[in-house]
Design a protein around this motif. Structure first.
Motif, PDB file in Angstrom:
ATOM      1  N   LEU A 183      38.031  23.924  33.158  1.00  9.75           N
ATOM      2  CA  LEU A 183      38.231  25.028  34.083  1.00  9.75           C
ATOM      3  C   LEU A 183      37.459  26.241  33.583  1.00  9.75           C
ATOM      4  CD1 LEU A 183      39.945  25.944  36.598  1.00  9.75           C
ATOM      5  CD2 LEU A 183      41.674  26.715  34.965  1.00  9.75           C
ATOM      6  N   PHE A 184      36.786  26.917  34.505  1.00  2.26           N
ATOM      7  CA  PHE A 184      36.206  28.231  34.227  1.00  2.26           C
ATOM      8  C   PHE A 184      37.051  29.267  34.954  1.00  2.26           C
ATOM      9  CE2 PHE A 184      33.632  31.587  36.309  1.00  2.26           C
ATOM     10  CZ  PHE A 184      33.336  32.354  35.184  1.00  2.26           C
ATOM     11  N   ILE A 185      37.498  30.309  34.231  1.00  2.46           N
ATOM     12  CA  ILE A 185      38.264  31.398  34.831  1.00  2.46           C
ATOM     13  C   ILE A 185      37.471  32.687  34.656  1.00  2.46           C
ATOM     14  CG2 ILE A 185      40.427  32.695  34.817  1.00  2.46           C
ATOM     15  CD1 ILE A 185      41.767  30.211  33.611  1.00  2.46           C
ATOM     16  N   ASN A 186      37.224  33.365  35.752  1.00  3.43           N
ATOM     17  CA  ASN A 186      36.367  34.539  35.734  1.00  3.43           C
ATOM     18  C   ASN A 186      37.060  35.749  35.109  1.00  3.43           C
ATOM     19  OD1 ASN A 186      34.051  36.040  36.188  1.00  3.43           O
ATOM     20  ND2 ASN A 186      33.880  35.432  38.333  1.00  3.43           N
ATOM     21  N   SER A 187      36.271  36.708  34.724  1.00  2.00           N
ATOM     22  CA  SER A 187      36.754  37.953  34.132  1.00  2.00           C
ATOM     23  C   SER A 187      37.713  38.688  35.075  1.00  2.00           C
ATOM     24  CB  SER A 187      35.562  38.854  33.815  1.00  2.00           C
ATOM     25  OG  SER A 187      35.974  40.140  33.417  1.00  2.00           O
ATOM     26  N   GLY A 188      38.844  39.147  34.520  1.00  2.00           N
ATOM     27  CA  GLY A 188      39.761  39.985  35.283  1.00  2.00           C
ATOM     28  C   GLY A 188      40.692  39.262  36.229  1.00  2.00           C
ATOM     29  N   PRO A 244      52.052  32.487  30.006  1.00  2.00           N
ATOM     30  CA  PRO A 244      52.506  33.361  31.096  1.00  2.00           C
ATOM     31  C   PRO A 244      51.351  34.035  31.836  1.00  2.00           C
ATOM     32  CG  PRO A 244      52.849  34.424  28.980  1.00  2.00           C
ATOM     33  CD  PRO A 244      52.387  33.030  28.678  1.00  2.00           C
ATOM     34  N   LEU A 245      51.675  34.571  32.980  1.00  2.00           N
ATOM     35  CA  LEU A 245      50.688  35.249  33.817  1.00  2.00           C
ATOM     36  C   LEU A 245      50.041  36.404  33.053  1.00  2.00           C
ATOM     37  CD1 LEU A 245      49.699  35.176  36.852  1.00  2.00           C
ATOM     38  CD2 LEU A 245      51.281  37.075  37.213  1.00  2.00           C
ATOM     39  N   HIS A 246      48.699  36.427  33.039  1.00  2.00           N
ATOM     40  CA  HIS A 246      47.979  37.471  32.322  1.00  2.00           C
ATOM     41  C   HIS A 246      46.536  37.516  32.825  1.00  2.00           C
ATOM     42  CE1 HIS A 246      46.732  33.844  30.194  1.00  2.00           C
ATOM     43  NE2 HIS A 246      45.727  34.532  29.675  1.00  2.00           N
ATOM     44  N   TRP A 247      45.781  38.458  32.300  1.00  2.00           N
ATOM     45  CA  TRP A 247      44.350  38.527  32.591  1.00  2.00           C
ATOM     46  C   TRP A 247      43.654  39.147  31.387  1.00  2.00           C
ATOM     47  CZ3 TRP A 247      41.666  43.243  32.902  1.00  2.00           C
ATOM     48  CH2 TRP A 247      42.462  44.399  32.912  1.00  2.00           C
ATOM     49  N   HIS A 248      42.344  38.985  31.322  1.00  2.00           N
ATOM     50  CA  HIS A 248      41.550  39.618  30.276  1.00  2.00           C
ATOM     51  C   HIS A 248      40.124  39.793  30.782  1.00  2.00           C
ATOM     52  CE1 HIS A 248      40.637  35.359  29.693  1.00  2.00           C
ATOM     53  NE2 HIS A 248      41.895  35.156  29.331  1.00  2.00           N
ATOM     54  N   ASP A 249      39.395  40.673  30.113  1.00  2.00           N
ATOM     55  CA  ASP A 249      38.015  40.942  30.518  1.00  2.00           C
ATOM     56  C   ASP A 249      37.097  39.772  30.208  1.00  2.00           C
ATOM     57  OD1 ASP A 249      38.512  43.561  31.477  1.00  2.00           O
ATOM     58  OD2 ASP A 249      38.468  44.339  29.430  1.00  2.00           O
ATOM     59  N   GLU A 250      37.457  38.964  29.200  1.00  2.00           N
ATOM     60  CA  GLU A 250      36.602  37.857  28.799  1.00  2.00           C
ATOM     61  C   GLU A 250      36.564  36.755  29.857  1.00  2.00           C
ATOM     62  OE1 GLU A 250      38.205  39.748  25.060  1.00  2.00           O
ATOM     63  OE2 GLU A 250      39.083  39.036  26.934  1.00  2.00           O
ATOM     64  N   LEU A 251      35.459  36.049  29.870  1.00  2.00           N
ATOM     65  CA  LEU A 251      35.354  34.805  30.637  1.00  2.00           C
ATOM     66  C   LEU A 251      36.079  33.724  29.847  1.00  2.00           C
ATOM     67  CD1 LEU A 251      31.502  35.136  31.184  1.00  2.00           C
ATOM     68  CD2 LEU A 251      33.225  35.597  32.928  1.00  2.00           C
ATOM     69  N   LEU A 271      37.917  28.557  25.212  1.00  2.00           N
ATOM     70  CA  LEU A 271      36.843  29.444  24.777  1.00  2.00           C
ATOM     71  C   LEU A 271      36.923  30.728  25.588  1.00  2.00           C
ATOM     72  CD1 LEU A 271      34.092  30.204  23.427  1.00  2.00           C
ATOM     73  CD2 LEU A 271      32.979  28.951  25.274  1.00  2.00           C
ATOM     74  N   ASN A 272      37.138  31.840  24.912  1.00  2.00           N
ATOM     75  CA  ASN A 272      37.121  33.156  25.546  1.00  2.00           C
ATOM     76  C   ASN A 272      35.899  33.903  25.023  1.00  2.00           C
ATOM     77  OD1 ASN A 272      39.838  33.394  27.032  1.00  2.00           O
ATOM     78  ND2 ASN A 272      40.429  32.669  25.005  1.00  2.00           N
ATOM     79  N   VAL A 273      35.101  34.421  25.936  1.00  2.00           N
ATOM     80  CA  VAL A 273      33.864  35.072  25.505  1.00  2.00           C
ATOM     81  C   VAL A 273      33.607  36.325  26.334  1.00  2.00           C
ATOM     82  CG1 VAL A 273      32.500  33.526  27.000  1.00  2.00           C
ATOM     83  CG2 VAL A 273      31.385  34.745  25.125  1.00  2.00           C
ATOM     84  N   SER A 274      33.193  37.383  25.669  1.00  2.00           N
ATOM     85  CA  SER A 274      32.831  38.611  26.360  1.00  2.00           C
ATOM     86  C   SER A 274      31.629  38.362  27.253  1.00  2.00           C
ATOM     87  CB  SER A 274      32.489  39.700  25.341  1.00  2.00           C
ATOM     88  OG  SER A 274      31.912  40.813  25.979  1.00  2.00           O
ATOM     89  N   PRO A 275      31.666  38.806  28.511  1.00  2.00           N
ATOM     90  CA  PRO A 275      30.507  38.610  29.401  1.00  2.00           C
ATOM     91  C   PRO A 275      29.208  39.141  28.800  1.00  2.00           C
ATOM     92  CG  PRO A 275      32.382  39.391  30.662  1.00  2.00           C
ATOM     93  CD  PRO A 275      32.780  39.467  29.210  1.00  2.00           C
ATOM     94  N   SER A 276      29.297  40.202  28.008  1.00  2.00           N
ATOM     95  CA  SER A 276      28.093  40.814  27.434  1.00  2.00           C
ATOM     96  C   SER A 276      27.415  39.922  26.400  1.00  2.00           C
ATOM     97  CB  SER A 276      28.430  42.156  26.791  1.00  2.00           C
ATOM     98  OG  SER A 276      29.334  41.980  25.712  1.00  2.00           O
TER      99      SER A 276
END
Length: 301
Positions: A75-80, A41-48, A98-103
């Motif tokens: 596919l690459f999906i940007n943060s947020g 479903p439609l969502h978002w997260h801070d991770e890349l 793969l979900n990874v924190s930008p930091s």
């Protein structure tokens, strides 16, 4: 690891913790139609997020754009960024995620120069990774190696993962995207999230178009244009779809009944709930309940 019960908060922010014991990342294989909603479903997260489709093909939506990602593509999906995924024509789509924190992508000394500009750019919600492009193939190859490293769990594998993440990011920023920063685009995305947040907080109550528009600080007509442009449906149609989505988990509880569930998720008529559920899921709520409970019993849950 297969995330079946895909949890998001009222802001559509995903609640799944994307990390291993030591590192702020998660890499796993997922089958889209095994999710409780039978789609992501439609969502978002801070991770890349980086994706590699291993079987079948999937239809993704990122913000207001749609694209098909086929086998061996990624596919690459940007943060947020708001995003969702559906199996394309029941292909049994399986992908590595793969979900990874930008930091964690680069060291603190390099982060401001080589990461911040890219996660803040308004013209980079996603990149379609097609392996005929060398930079994209390099990213997908490293993603596959990271997936293998997490499964093998060999000594010092965390260092190897860090090296591959650095290579992935280097290839991504070397592809030549000219970054843009549009204030209007930032405001539009924020208003959309505000309206969705309001719906997800109040879905069980009576909802009027005026309420949704007010949450986004928009007129009724402008509110409708936002939903039509980004979600390809009216605000109230989205409310109905969201209520049905929320009903799926409730229907799987053995003690629940259809009438109770209908009122719990905001329908004021059981017959209307059944009609809209049938249109959305191609079966009645009761048939869905029986099917899912039998499935759970079969799995020994």
């Amino acid at each position: 690891m297969q995330i079946k019960d895909f949890m998001i908060d009222q802001n559509l922010k995903e609640l799944t913790e994307h990390r291993t014991v030591m590192l702020p990342f998660a890499c796993y294989e997922t089958t889209i139609n095994k999710n409780i909603n039978e789609h992501i479903p439609l969502h978002w997260h801070d991770e890349l997020q980086f994706i590699l489709v291993r079987k079948g093909e999937a239809s993704f939506q990122v913000n207001e754009e749609k694209l098909t990602v086929r086998e061996e593509e990624g596919l690459f999906i940007n943060s947020g960024c708001l995003h969702m995924a559906k199996d394309q024509i029941d292909s049994g789509c399986v992908y590595i995620c793969l979900n990874v924190s930008p930091s964690f992508i680069l060291s603190q000394e390099l982060y401001t120069t080589f990461v911040t500009p890219y996660i803040q750019a308004t013209n980079l919600p996603y990149l379609h990774l097609v392996p005929k492009e060398l930079w994209a193939k390099n990213i997908l190859d490293s993603l596959m190696k990271i997936y293998q490293l997490t499964k093998e769990n060999q000594p010092y594998y965390e260092i190897d993962i860090s090296v591959h993440l650095t290579l992935m990011w280097k290839n991504l920023i070397m592809n030549g995207v000219q970054l843009e920063y549009e204030q209007k685009e930032m405001i539009k995305n924020q208003r959309m999230k505000q309206m969705l947040n309001w719906i997800h907080t109040h879905y069980a109550e009576k909802i009027l178009l005026d309420d949704i528009a007010r949450a986004g600080e928009l007129s009724r007509s402008e509110c409708c244009r936002y939903f039509k442009r980004i979600l390809k449906k009216t605000p109230l149609h989205y409310v109905t779809d969201y209520r049905i989505q929320k009903s799926l988990f409730l229907l799987q509880q053995s003690e629940s009944n259809v009438t109770e569930v209908a009122y719990q998720v905001g329908f004021n008529s059981t017959s209307y709930f059944i009609d809209r559920f049938r249109q959305s899921m191609n079966m009645t709520p009761l048939a869905y309940k029986k099917y899912k409970i039998a499935d759970l019993i079969g799995e020994g849950v």
